[in-house]
Motif scaffolding. Structure first.
Motif, PDB file in Angstrom:
ATOM      1  N   GLU A   1      44.147   1.634 -29.402  1.00 53.30           N
ATOM      2  CA  GLU A   1      44.966   2.086 -30.523  1.00 53.30           C
ATOM      3  C   GLU A   1      44.042   2.833 -31.479  1.00 53.30           C
ATOM      4  N   TYR A   2      44.453   4.052 -31.847  1.00 46.42           N
ATOM      5  CA  TYR A   2      43.571   4.895 -32.655  1.00 46.42           C
ATOM      6  C   TYR A   2      44.384   5.916 -33.432  1.00 46.42           C
ATOM      7  N   SER A   3      43.820   6.314 -34.561  1.00 48.04           N
ATOM      8  CA  SER A   3      44.354   7.460 -35.312  1.00 48.04           C
ATOM      9  C   SER A   3      43.251   7.981 -36.217  1.00 48.04           C
ATOM     10  N   ASN A   4      43.428   9.203 -36.670  1.00 45.19           N
ATOM     11  CA  ASN A   4      42.593   9.769 -37.725  1.00 45.19           C
ATOM     12  C   ASN A   4      43.476  10.737 -38.512  1.00 45.19           C
ATOM     13  N   SER A   5      42.913  11.457 -39.441  1.00 49.46           N
ATOM     14  CA  SER A   5      43.732  12.322 -40.297  1.00 49.46           C
ATOM     15  C   SER A   5      44.384  13.473 -39.522  1.00 49.46           C
ATOM     16  N   ASN A   6      43.906  13.772 -38.325  1.00 46.88           N
ATOM     17  CA  ASN A   6      44.475  14.861 -37.522  1.00 46.88           C
ATOM     18  C   ASN A   6      45.192  14.383 -36.265  1.00 46.88           C
ATOM     19  N   PHE A   7      45.296  13.054 -36.103  1.00 41.02           N
ATOM     20  CA  PHE A   7      45.884  12.509 -34.884  1.00 41.02           C
ATOM     21  C   PHE A   7      46.683  11.263 -35.251  1.00 41.02           C
ATOM     22  N   HIS A   8      47.969  11.268 -34.924  1.00 41.76           N
ATOM     23  CA  HIS A   8      48.867  10.161 -35.267  1.00 41.76           C
ATOM     24  C   HIS A   8      48.422   8.865 -34.596  1.00 41.76           C
ATOM     25  N   THR A   9      48.780   7.748 -35.177  1.00 41.86           N
ATOM     26  CA  THR A   9      48.473   6.458 -34.571  1.00 41.86           C
ATOM     27  C   THR A   9      49.172   6.369 -33.225  1.00 41.86           C
ATOM     28  N   ALA A  10      48.403   6.024 -32.208  1.00 37.90           N
ATOM     29  CA  ALA A  10      48.949   5.953 -30.856  1.00 37.90           C
ATOM     30  C   ALA A  10      48.222   4.882 -30.063  1.00 37.90           C
ATOM     31  N   GLN A  11      48.926   4.348 -29.087  1.00 36.95           N
ATOM     32  CA  GLN A  11      48.309   3.483 -28.096  1.00 36.95           C
ATOM     33  C   GLN A  11      48.004   4.357 -26.893  1.00 36.95           C
ATOM     34  N   LEU A  12      46.735   4.488 -26.587  1.00 41.65           N
ATOM     35  CA  LEU A  12      46.257   5.424 -25.583  1.00 41.65           C
ATOM     36  C   LEU A  12      45.833   4.693 -24.312  1.00 41.65           C
ATOM     37  N   PHE A  13      46.229   5.236 -23.187  1.00 47.81           N
ATOM     38  CA  PHE A  13      45.857   4.692 -21.891  1.00 47.81           C
ATOM     39  C   PHE A  13      44.475   5.211 -21.503  1.00 47.81           C
ATOM     40  N   VAL A  14      43.769   4.446 -20.700  1.00 51.58           N
ATOM     41  CA  VAL A  14      42.505   4.914 -20.146  1.00 51.58           C
ATOM     42  C   VAL A  14      42.836   5.720 -18.894  1.00 51.58           C
ATOM     43  N   ASN A  15      42.535   7.011 -18.941  1.00 54.47           N
ATOM     44  CA  ASN A  15      42.769   7.900 -17.802  1.00 54.47           C
ATOM     45  C   ASN A  15      41.614   7.882 -16.819  1.00 54.47           C
ATOM     46  N   ASP A  16      40.405   7.829 -17.374  1.00 49.38           N
ATOM     47  CA  ASP A  16      39.220   7.981 -16.549  1.00 49.38           C
ATOM     48  C   ASP A  16      38.006   7.657 -17.415  1.00 49.38           C
ATOM     49  N   PHE A  17      36.854   7.696 -16.825  1.00 47.34           N
ATOM     50  CA  PHE A  17      35.615   7.608 -17.583  1.00 47.34           C
ATOM     51  C   PHE A  17      34.572   8.434 -16.863  1.00 47.34           C
ATOM     52  N   THR A  18      33.612   8.932 -17.625  1.00 52.79           N
ATOM     53  CA  THR A  18      32.511   9.692 -17.055  1.00 52.79           C
ATOM     54  C   THR A  18      31.202   9.151 -17.613  1.00 52.79           C
ATOM     55  N   ILE A  19      30.165   9.321 -16.823  1.00 57.95           N
ATOM     56  CA  ILE A  19      28.827   8.955 -17.264  1.00 57.95           C
ATOM     57  C   ILE A  19      27.987  10.214 -17.189  1.00 57.95           C
ATOM     58  N   HIS A  20      27.390  10.559 -18.320  1.00 58.06           N
ATOM     59  CA  HIS A  20      26.513  11.723 -18.377  1.00 58.06           C
ATOM     60  C   HIS A  20      25.312  11.354 -19.230  1.00 58.06           C
ATOM     61  N   GLU A  21      24.149  11.349 -18.595  1.00 59.23           N
ATOM     62  CA  GLU A  21      22.906  10.957 -19.250  1.00 59.23           C
ATOM     63  C   GLU A  21      23.069   9.576 -19.878  1.00 59.23           C
ATOM     64  N   ASN A  22      22.940   9.453 -21.197  1.00 54.33           N
ATOM     65  CA  ASN A  22      23.005   8.142 -21.842  1.00 54.33           C
ATOM     66  C   ASN A  22      24.376   7.838 -22.443  1.00 54.33           C
ATOM     67  N   ASN A  23      25.401   8.565 -22.020  1.00 51.66           N
ATOM     68  CA  ASN A  23      26.740   8.388 -22.580  1.00 51.66           C
ATOM     69  C   ASN A  23      27.755   7.972 -21.528  1.00 51.66           C
ATOM     70  N   LEU A  24      28.532   6.968 -21.873  1.00 51.91           N
ATOM     71  CA  LEU A  24      29.722   6.590 -21.108  1.00 51.91           C
ATOM     72  C   LEU A  24      30.902   7.060 -21.938  1.00 51.91           C
ATOM     73  N   THR A  25      31.645   8.016 -21.418  1.00 48.63           N
ATOM     74  CA  THR A  25      32.802   8.542 -22.143  1.00 48.63           C
ATOM     75  C   THR A  25      34.064   7.991 -21.508  1.00 48.63           C
ATOM     76  N   ILE A  26      34.837   7.275 -22.323  1.00 42.92           N
ATOM     77  CA  ILE A  26      36.116   6.731 -21.870  1.00 42.92           C
ATOM     78  C   ILE A  26      37.187   7.728 -22.291  1.00 42.92           C
ATOM     79  N   LYS A  27      37.879   8.279 -21.297  1.00 46.73           N
ATOM     80  CA  LYS A  27      38.874   9.327 -21.540  1.00 46.73           C
ATOM     81  C   LYS A  27      40.250   8.694 -21.704  1.00 46.73           C
TER      82      LYS A  27
END
Length: 161
Positions: free
Chosen positions: A101-127
């Motif tokens: 669940e996330y929101s910011n001033s440019n994105f409405h509050t939403a419950q977001l599903f995990v579509n995928d994740f990637t690993i690049h160097e020292n970062n794990l990005t959850i999409k």
């Protein structure tokens, strides 16, 4: 993604930065905190009188206005520590779908599903992504799947509801 899958990914990537992509190319800022973990039970009835029941784990992300200049992301170890503490207090259902669940001033509050994740160097990005609402009773309501459009409710004219 199931809750246990997320925990396993965090365990495997304990030393990586955890980034969340909430929209294509847009990341939750590094000043985020995990502010709440919800064990949700959904007990529903759809427009075709079909009943359903499932559980979800919802993890709330919040960007702290007091840390706007923060540049370091939370690590997998830190996130796992928070989630393990939650699990000791209120056990999470490990085979439940996990959402953020996330929101910011440019994105409405939403419950977001995990579509995928990637690993690049020292970062794990959850999409993350938003799923469109849908009619679960298309066949019962006489709405062919290819004709189901967001502009018209599935029950319009069918008398299903």
């Amino acid at each position: 993604m199931k809750t246990q899958e997320l925990l396993d990914i965090l365990q495997t990537n304990r030393h990586k930065n955890i980034l969340f992509e909430y929209r294509s190319g847009e990341l939750v800022r590094p000043n985020y905190h995990i502010t709440e973990v919800k064990n949700i039970i959904v007990d529903s009835v759809d427009c075709g009188a079909g009943v359903d029941f499932w559980k979800e784990t919802i993890i709330q992300l919040w960007e702290s206005p007091n840390e706007e200049n923060k540049t370091d992301y939370m690590t997998g170890s830190k996130a796992l520590g928070i989630l393990n503490k939650v699990d000791r207090l209120k056990p999470m259902v490990k085979d439940a779908e996990v959402k953020f669940e996330y929101s910011n001033s440019n994105f409405h509050t939403a419950q977001l599903f995990v579509n995928d994740f990637t690993i690049h160097e020292n970062n794990l990005t959850i999409k993350l992504s938003v799923k469109q609402t849908d009619c679960k009773a298309k066949e019962l309501c006489g709405i062919p799947a290819e004709e189901n459009k967001q502009e018209e409710a599935c029950c319009s004219g069918s008398g299903c509801c």
